[in-house]
Design an enzyme around this catalytic site. Structure first.
Site, PDB file in Angstrom:
ATOM      1  N   ASP A   1      21.505  61.528  68.273  1.00 30.01           N
ATOM      2  CA  ASP A   1      20.664  62.435  69.045  1.00 30.01           C
ATOM      3  C   ASP A   1      21.549  63.019  70.153  1.00 30.01           C
ATOM      4  O   ASP A   1      22.647  62.517  70.403  1.00 30.01           O
ATOM      5  CB  ASP A   1      19.488  61.666  69.635  1.00 30.01           C
ATOM      6  CG  ASP A   1      18.639  62.531  70.554  1.00 30.01           C
ATOM      7  OD1 ASP A   1      18.320  63.661  70.157  1.00 30.01           O
ATOM      8  OD2 ASP A   1      18.332  62.080  71.670  1.00 30.01           O
TER       9      ASP A   1
ATOM     10  N   ASP B   1      17.575  57.839  71.844  1.00 25.27           N
ATOM     11  CA  ASP B   1      17.017  57.192  73.032  1.00 25.27           C
ATOM     12  C   ASP B   1      15.580  57.569  73.327  1.00 25.27           C
ATOM     13  O   ASP B   1      14.898  56.853  74.045  1.00 25.27           O
ATOM     14  CB  ASP B   1      17.871  57.529  74.261  1.00 25.27           C
ATOM     15  CG  ASP B   1      17.553  58.909  74.819  1.00 25.27           C
ATOM     16  OD1 ASP B   1      17.531  59.863  74.019  1.00 25.27           O
ATOM     17  OD2 ASP B   1      17.327  59.022  76.031  1.00 25.27           O
TER      18      ASP B   1
ATOM     19  N   ASP C   1      12.678  59.879  68.945  1.00 23.78           N
ATOM     20  CA  ASP C   1      13.682  59.289  68.057  1.00 23.78           C
ATOM     21  C   ASP C   1      13.166  58.043  67.348  1.00 23.78           C
ATOM     22  O   ASP C   1      13.833  57.523  66.445  1.00 23.78           O
ATOM     23  CB  ASP C   1      14.940  58.903  68.855  1.00 23.78           C
ATOM     24  CG  ASP C   1      15.690  60.114  69.368  1.00 23.78           C
ATOM     25  OD1 ASP C   1      15.681  61.136  68.665  1.00 23.78           O
ATOM     26  OD2 ASP C   1      16.265  60.043  70.470  1.00 23.78           O
TER      27      ASP C   1
END
Length: 624
Positions: A312, A504, A508
């Site tokens: 991410d 995080d 996600d």
């Protein structure tokens, strides 16, 4: 069977076997064969019966155990009159589990330390009177004013009310230097106050706080059973077959049934039973000392073989603390753009919302009244103001729905554009800067050296921002403006496998759960990502992702080395016994030495974190 009761049974069985061996040796020295035989039949009969019950239970759970070889060996010694050898095997079998439990406790000491540090009470300040009352931490409610005295552990997450506080966060984030906070700063539970007493206001209950989440992860880690242990169990069938084959051939060629027992005495599989779980507990402990909580042992084996990695962007590859760097006005002035955006972003939980609101407050802007607001998942916020205007704040595609095609501003690495529309016109663009993490490029280089060949950036952010970050750290494949489901689809299609996902945020959580192994960056607060990930980095340091892969690789290597060492030595001893050169008693004693060697070999996993820290110190010295 309750664990405490099972432990007592195991301890009693071990004491029985040890006592039986002592009595048996004395009777053998006094030349009392009848009494020796009786002792052996009683002791070995009990050990075989209890072991058989445990073995049946394991078989019903789908695990083929290696204890069957020990049972056959004990039965064979009774059949041929090698009673002392049989008693030695009983001590080895029952004592092996006791040694394994001790080694596991040693390996999980760091995890236990974390559990024992959990806050137990809080000092609540009574409204009105100001009286300070000690209460159980479970009774703290959101909004309570709390007093934290010198060197006390912060009981819950909260905000600082006092003018200043110095906090030791090393137990949670891994930061060795105490951090100074000013009034209004967010504080994490589980961290330790310095020397000055301060007051804080609880923003979460104990069960929802950062430290409670970490403790839950640790408890799950401690109670897990690693697939590597099941892998060791799968050696049971071939190892048992080879052992019985060698013993049977030795009996057939020699015509002496004693030879059968002598071979099986050294074929007892305790190294295979002990080595894997001890090594994996050691690896999990090493990871914990590096501020990475591995929730279940199976993640270790997967991490060791990672071949593709997806990241991410915001809060993972970037620092996750964006600030407003500039405003590009459109139909409205820069001040109006910020004012309108902040009014809408008050109702958003996105990481970019807070810095926009903070920037408006910092400039002391009066925000317009908002009649209603709705956060459009992964797109932005739609708000209706008191004067009837509709404000959209978010991604370009979300704003283009009402204003048409947009010209995208040029962005530097780490910059993100937030678009603001009022009714059907573009009010302006707010550019936020979120710097790339210091160790991002080096982390990717290390993962590549460990065998990972495919790296992708998967983000909900716009393409120019994602591409600028990816180019800066050496990632060539970028999937931008993806939804949570889109992230899952990207990770599912990645090759080669296994795939590791690092993220995080709340959005996600699905992809972390869907990946072969997910790692959550949770250094500044727990999210749903922590719950769905296989491992959680509790410090704000991306390099720990590469560290845990390196620890996992070392752990699996040590586990396999220990298993194969036990197998090779056992087969070597079996061949010696097959030719009649290893009496049963001597073979049983040698097998104890093999057990000890396997345990010592597996315990090497406890020191894996030290090698990494030595490397960090050397790298830092060279950098200076």
């Amino acid at each position: 069977m309750p664990e405490t009761f099972a432990f007592r049974i195991q301890r009693a069985l071990t004491l029985l076997a040890v006592a039986g061996l002592v009595v048996g040796v004395v009777l053998w020295a006094l030349d009392q064969p009848a009494a020796l035989a009786l002792t052996a039949f009683v002791v070995l009969g009990i050990v075989i019966a209890v072991t058989a019950v445990e073995m049946v239970r394991d078989l019903m759970e789908g695990h083929w155990g290696l204890d069957i070889l020990a049972m056959i060996a004990m039965g064979a010694t009774l059949a041929v009159g090698e009673y002392v050898a049989g008693l030695i095997i009983a001590v080895m079998l029952t004592g092996g589990e006791a040694v394994e439990a001790w080694a596991a406790r040693q390996a999980s000491r760091e995890l236990d330390t974390l559990l024992n540090r959990a806050p137990a009470y809080a000092m609540r300040i009574t409204p009105g009177s100001g009286e300070v009352v000690q209460i159980p931490v479970e009774e703290v409610e959101v909004g309570d004013a709390l007093l934290v005295r010198s060197s006390e552990i912060l009981p819950v997450d909260g905000v600082l009310l006092s003018e200043r506080a110095v906090i030791d966060e090393s137990s949670v984030t891994g930061e060795p230097v105490p951090v100074t906070y000013d009034a209004g700063a967010a504080l994490l539970s589980g961290t330790m106050n310095g020397t000055a007493t301060f007051t804080m206001r609880a923003t979460r209950t104990a069960g929802e706080s950062q430290y409670a989440t970490i403790v839950q992860l640790v408890e799950a880690a401690v109670s897990s059973r690693a697939p590597m242990v099941r892998l060791a169990d799968r050696y049971a069938v071939p190892f048992t077959a080879v052992s019985l084959l060698i013993a049977g051939i030795a009996w057939w060629l020699s015509g002496d049934p004693v030879r059968f027992a002598e071979v099986l005495v050294v074929a007892t599989p305790c190294p295979l039973l002990i080595a894997a779980p001890v090594a994996f507990m050691g690896g999990m402990s090493s990871a914990a000392k590096l501020n990475v909580i591995i929730k279940e042992g199976g993640a270790l084996e997967t991490l060791a073989g990672v071949r593709s990695v997806a990241f991410d962007k915001t809060g993972t590859l970037t620092q996750g603390r964006p600030t407003v760097s500039r405003i590009e006005p459109g139909a409205r002035s820069a001040e109006d753009v910020l004012r309108l955006a902040a009014a809408a972003e008050q109702y958003s939980v996105h990481v970019f919302a807070a810095p926009v609101v903070e920037a408006a407050h910092g400039r002391q802007l009066d925000l317009p009244t908002v009649l209603e607001a709705e956060e459009m998942a992964t797109n932005g916020v739609l708000a209706v103001l008191g004067n009837g205007e509709q404000v959209r704040v978010g991604k370009p595609a979300f704003v283009e729905e009402v204003v048409g095609a947009l010209a995208r501003p040029t962005l530097e690495a780490g910059e993100t554009a937030v678009y603001v529309a009022v009714d059907d016109e573009l009010a302006g663009v707010i550019v936020l800067s979120d710097p790339v993490r210091e160790h991002a490029r080096h982390t990717i280089e290390r993962l590549r050296s460990f065998g990972a060949s495919e790296f992708v950036l998967v983000t909900g952010d716009v393409a120019p921002t994602a591409r600028s970050v990816a180019d800066g750290i050496g990632i060539t494949t970028v999937h931008a403006e993806t939804t949570p489901q889109g992230k899952v689809d990207v990770v599912a299609s990645l090759q080669p496998r296994p795939v590791m996902m690092v993220g995080d945020g709340i959005n996600d959580a699905p992809v972390l759960a869907a990946a072969d192994v997910g790692i959550a960056m949770a250094g500044r607060g727990a999210t749903a990502a922590s719950e769905s990930a296989s491992a959680v980095v509790t410090s704000d340091d991306l390099s720990r992702v590469a560290d845990v892969v390196e620890v996992s690789r070392g752990t699996v290597k040590i586990a396999l080395q220990s298993i194969w060492m036990g197998i090779v030595i056992s087969i070597g001893l079996m061949m010696v016994a097959a030719f009649g050169h290893l009496p049963a008693v001597a073979g049983a004693l040698l097998q104890e030495v093999v057990d000890l060697l396997a345990i010592l070999s597996a315990l090497r996993a406890l020191s894996l974190h030290r090698r990494l820290r030595r490397t960090e110190v050397t790298t830092a010295a060279l950098a200076h």
